[in-house]
Design an enzyme around this catalytic site. Structure first.
Site, PDB file in Angstrom:
ATOM      1  N   GLN A 172     -31.532   2.855 -11.481  1.00 22.67           N
ATOM      2  CA  GLN A 172     -30.616   2.905 -12.623  1.00 22.67           C
ATOM      3  C   GLN A 172     -31.100   3.930 -13.635  1.00 22.67           C
ATOM      4  O   GLN A 172     -32.277   3.993 -13.968  1.00 22.67           O
ATOM      5  CB  GLN A 172     -30.446   1.528 -13.266  1.00 22.67           C
ATOM      6  CG  GLN A 172     -31.706   0.850 -13.764  1.00 22.67           C
ATOM      7  CD  GLN A 172     -31.410  -0.501 -14.383  1.00 22.67           C
ATOM      8  OE1 GLN A 172     -30.290  -0.797 -14.797  1.00 22.67           O
ATOM      9  NE2 GLN A 172     -32.419  -1.352 -14.450  1.00 22.67           N
ATOM     10  N   HIS A 194     -26.290   3.970 -11.087  1.00 22.67           N
ATOM     11  CA  HIS A 194     -25.886   2.959 -12.063  1.00 22.67           C
ATOM     12  C   HIS A 194     -25.084   3.606 -13.198  1.00 22.67           C
ATOM     13  O   HIS A 194     -23.932   3.289 -13.407  1.00 22.67           O
ATOM     14  CB  HIS A 194     -27.072   2.184 -12.612  1.00 22.67           C
ATOM     15  CG  HIS A 194     -26.688   1.046 -13.499  1.00 22.67           C
ATOM     16  ND1 HIS A 194     -26.454   1.201 -14.841  1.00 22.67           N
ATOM     17  CD2 HIS A 194     -26.484  -0.267 -13.244  1.00 22.67           C
ATOM     18  CE1 HIS A 194     -26.115   0.039 -15.385  1.00 22.67           C
ATOM     19  NE2 HIS A 194     -26.131  -0.875 -14.426  1.00 22.67           N
ATOM     20  N   ASP A 236     -21.911   1.325 -12.399  1.00 26.18           N
ATOM     21  CA  ASP A 236     -21.503   0.150 -13.162  1.00 26.18           C
ATOM     22  C   ASP A 236     -20.645   0.612 -14.337  1.00 26.18           C
ATOM     23  O   ASP A 236     -21.106   1.376 -15.195  1.00 26.18           O
ATOM     24  CB  ASP A 236     -22.744  -0.588 -13.667  1.00 26.18           C
ATOM     25  CG  ASP A 236     -22.415  -1.964 -14.225  1.00 26.18           C
ATOM     26  OD1 ASP A 236     -21.222  -2.266 -14.445  1.00 26.18           O
ATOM     27  OD2 ASP A 236     -23.358  -2.746 -14.452  1.00 26.18           O
ATOM     28  N   GLU A 273     -19.141  -1.161  -9.771  1.00 28.83           N
ATOM     29  CA  GLU A 273     -19.508  -2.491 -10.246  1.00 28.83           C
ATOM     30  C   GLU A 273     -18.740  -2.842 -11.511  1.00 28.83           C
ATOM     31  O   GLU A 273     -18.592  -2.022 -12.414  1.00 28.83           O
ATOM     32  CB  GLU A 273     -21.013  -2.539 -10.530  1.00 28.83           C
ATOM     33  CG  GLU A 273     -21.508  -3.879 -11.013  1.00 28.83           C
ATOM     34  CD  GLU A 273     -23.012  -3.909 -11.223  1.00 28.83           C
ATOM     35  OE1 GLU A 273     -23.488  -4.843 -11.903  1.00 28.83           O
ATOM     36  OE2 GLU A 273     -23.718  -3.008 -10.713  1.00 28.83           O
ATOM     37  N   ASP A 307     -19.919  -8.571 -10.861  1.00 22.80           N
ATOM     38  CA  ASP A 307     -21.018  -8.733 -11.817  1.00 22.80           C
ATOM     39  C   ASP A 307     -20.589  -9.716 -12.900  1.00 22.80           C
ATOM     40  O   ASP A 307     -21.024 -10.856 -12.912  1.00 22.80           O
ATOM     41  CB  ASP A 307     -21.406  -7.387 -12.415  1.00 22.80           C
ATOM     42  CG  ASP A 307     -22.554  -7.505 -13.424  1.00 22.80           C
ATOM     43  OD1 ASP A 307     -23.168  -8.581 -13.502  1.00 22.80           O
ATOM     44  OD2 ASP A 307     -22.838  -6.530 -14.129  1.00 22.80           O
ATOM     45  N   GLN A 329     -23.405  -8.854  -7.034  1.00 25.57           N
ATOM     46  CA  GLN A 329     -24.737  -8.733  -7.638  1.00 25.57           C
ATOM     47  C   GLN A 329     -25.288 -10.127  -7.879  1.00 25.57           C
ATOM     48  O   GLN A 329     -24.659 -10.952  -8.551  1.00 25.57           O
ATOM     49  CB  GLN A 329     -24.754  -7.963  -8.964  1.00 25.57           C
ATOM     50  CG  GLN A 329     -26.178  -7.953  -9.500  1.00 25.57           C
ATOM     51  CD  GLN A 329     -26.397  -7.229 -10.798  1.00 25.57           C
ATOM     52  OE1 GLN A 329     -27.517  -7.153 -11.266  1.00 25.57           O
ATOM     53  NE2 GLN A 329     -25.378  -6.675 -11.392  1.00 25.57           N
ATOM     54  N   LYS A 331     -27.722 -11.677  -9.894  1.00 26.08           N
ATOM     55  CA  LYS A 331     -28.438 -11.270 -11.098  1.00 26.08           C
ATOM     56  C   LYS A 331     -29.574 -12.249 -11.336  1.00 26.08           C
ATOM     57  O   LYS A 331     -29.403 -13.289 -11.971  1.00 26.08           O
ATOM     58  CB  LYS A 331     -27.481 -11.214 -12.278  1.00 26.08           C
ATOM     59  CG  LYS A 331     -27.903 -10.245 -13.347  1.00 26.08           C
ATOM     60  CD  LYS A 331     -26.715  -9.612 -14.025  1.00 26.08           C
ATOM     61  CE  LYS A 331     -27.113  -8.403 -14.824  1.00 26.08           C
ATOM     62  NZ  LYS A 331     -25.965  -7.615 -15.278  1.00 26.08           N
TER      63      LYS A 331
END
Length: 426
Positions: A172, A194, A236, A273, A307, A329, A331
């Protein structure tokens, strides 16, 4: 080997807590911080220092084994637990948690984390950050007690066969998306970047800024990447496609935009994402299904990643059962115990949904290493490089932990030389 004590010390995490709602509502950056007032409960500023609670599980032989309690950068958003303040939980860890676990056999990892999940304060389960950090320490203690790797302890608990090669790492970039992405290309990072597309300014009024960035990714990867480099792009957008286009998400305007995303990334695969934030789990699942169906019917090969509103094990199961995403994802801080993350990865097995073992930049080196073992034990589709937003450090920590563990497991499985075959020259 018995657990004798658990100690807790407040410390810093690898990044910051950000009030996502305030940022989405237009808070302006002022250097590294933001101007304006926070809107999410618990925040004193829109951006404030990330915190961790350092946990040491002490065993009867005097050794200590560590885990770090951590919560995601965007705490309190998307259905997550509220902002984590480490000092508030010191008496909880050294009181009720210690009383529950002291005297137990450290080698019984699964039984110990199950007991941890039964601890309640004021009728509520412990904050996910606490369960996350203590489970890491319990995992390390179990591995030490058994004289094996954390990967093997988890694999035994989950009934899995560990990966024999490092799981693909997802880098990321943070806001320094161009420089950090170039670093990723040079190192041949398999999944990237990312990009932190969390505002209309970053995506463009009609999505044009994101398309330009993806075109740059394709061109620069071919210039800087190793020979035969075939990256997977993962971006994302924090619901910003939903902010720009709105629903319904299977209409031509939205599908055509995703087709343009696919074209810009070609010849490499791309996954997006958090395309929208519908404000709740069921609404998010419906919106994701609508988009995924529209893309499939149009033959658009962009994968979508769940997400927002996909936080707990039950959430992961709901998204997977509904077929709402190509990738979920997981998390890690939001699931609590690290075994829950492993169970969530396993739940994706045999489905059309791939498991991305994620987390947050706002973790620590300790929690990142623990997650590398979850990734290996479950052979996840990809694992996040963390903590921090500088890329290099997180990539080094996660990649090296996996390589170190695989090498150790390989050495332990080498057959002993037959005594009759040993010569003086040996």
């Amino acid at each position: 080997m018995q657990i004798t004590a658990i100690h807790a010390t407040p410390g810093y995490a690898g990044f910051f807590f950000d009030d996502q709602r305030a940022i989405k509502q237009g808070a302006q950056q002022d250097g590294f911080t933001y101007t304006g007032d926070p809107v999410t409960d618990g925040f004193e500023e829109i951006r404030q220092a990330g915190e961790t609670l350092i946990v040491d599980v002490e065993l009867a032989d005097g050794t200590t084994h560590r885990g770090d309690c951590a919560a995601v950068q965007y705490s309190g958003a998307g259905g997550r637990d509220p902002l984590f303040r480490a000092d508030e939980f010191v008496p909880v860890v050294e009181g009720p948690v210690t009383e529950t676990l002291a005297g137990r056999d450290a080698s019984e990892f699964l039984a110990n984390v199950d007991r941890l999940e039964e601890v309640a304060i004021g009728g509520s389960q412990l904050h996910t950050a606490i369960r996350y950090g203590i489970s890491q320490a319990l995992l390390a203690a179990a591995a030490a007690a058994k004289g094996t790797t954390r990967t093997d302890v988890l694999a035994d608990a989950l009934g899995t066969e560990p990966a024999t090669e490092p799981v693909p790492v997802f880098g990321q970039s943070g806001d320094d998306r161009y420089t950090n992405t170039e670093k990723m290309f040079v190192k041949g990072v398999p999944v990237l970047p990312h990009a932190l597309i969390n505002s209309v300014e970053k995506i463009g009024e009609n999505g044009e800024t994101l398309l330009e960035f993806i075109e740059w990714l394709t061109e620069r990867s071919q210039e800087l990447g190793p020979d035969d480099y075939e990256p997977r792009f993962h971006i994302d957008v924090y619901g910003m496609i939903g902010e720009v286009f709105g629903g319904p998400y299977d209409r031509d305007e939205v599908v055509d935009y995703f087709a343009a995303v696919e074209d810009a990334a070609a010849p490499y695969p791309i996954q997006i994402e958090g395309p929208m934030d519908a404000g709740g789990r069921e609404a998010q699942i419906e919106a994701m299904i609508e988009l995924r169906t529209g893309l499939q019917e149009a033959g658009v090969g962009v994968d979508i990643v769940a997400d927002e509103w996909c936080n707990t094990f039950e959430d992961v199961r709901a998204f997977v059962d509904a077929g709402a995403a190509d990738v979920v994802q997981i998390k890690t801080p939001d699931l609590g115990g690290v075994h829950r993350s492993g169970q969530a990865v396993r739940y994706c097995e045999g489905t059309e949904t791939r498991a991305y073992l994620g987390g947050t930049c706002n973790e620590t080196a300790t929690s990142a290493r623990a997650c590398a073992h979850v990734a290996l034990a479950t052979d996840a589709a990809q694992v996040l490089a963390k903590p921090g937003m500088g890329f290099d450090e997180g990539y080094m920590i996660v990649e090296n932990e996996m390589r170190r563990t695989i090498a150790r497991r390989n050495r332990s499985r080498q057959p002993e030389p037959d005594a009759d075959e040993v010569t003086a020259d040996d």
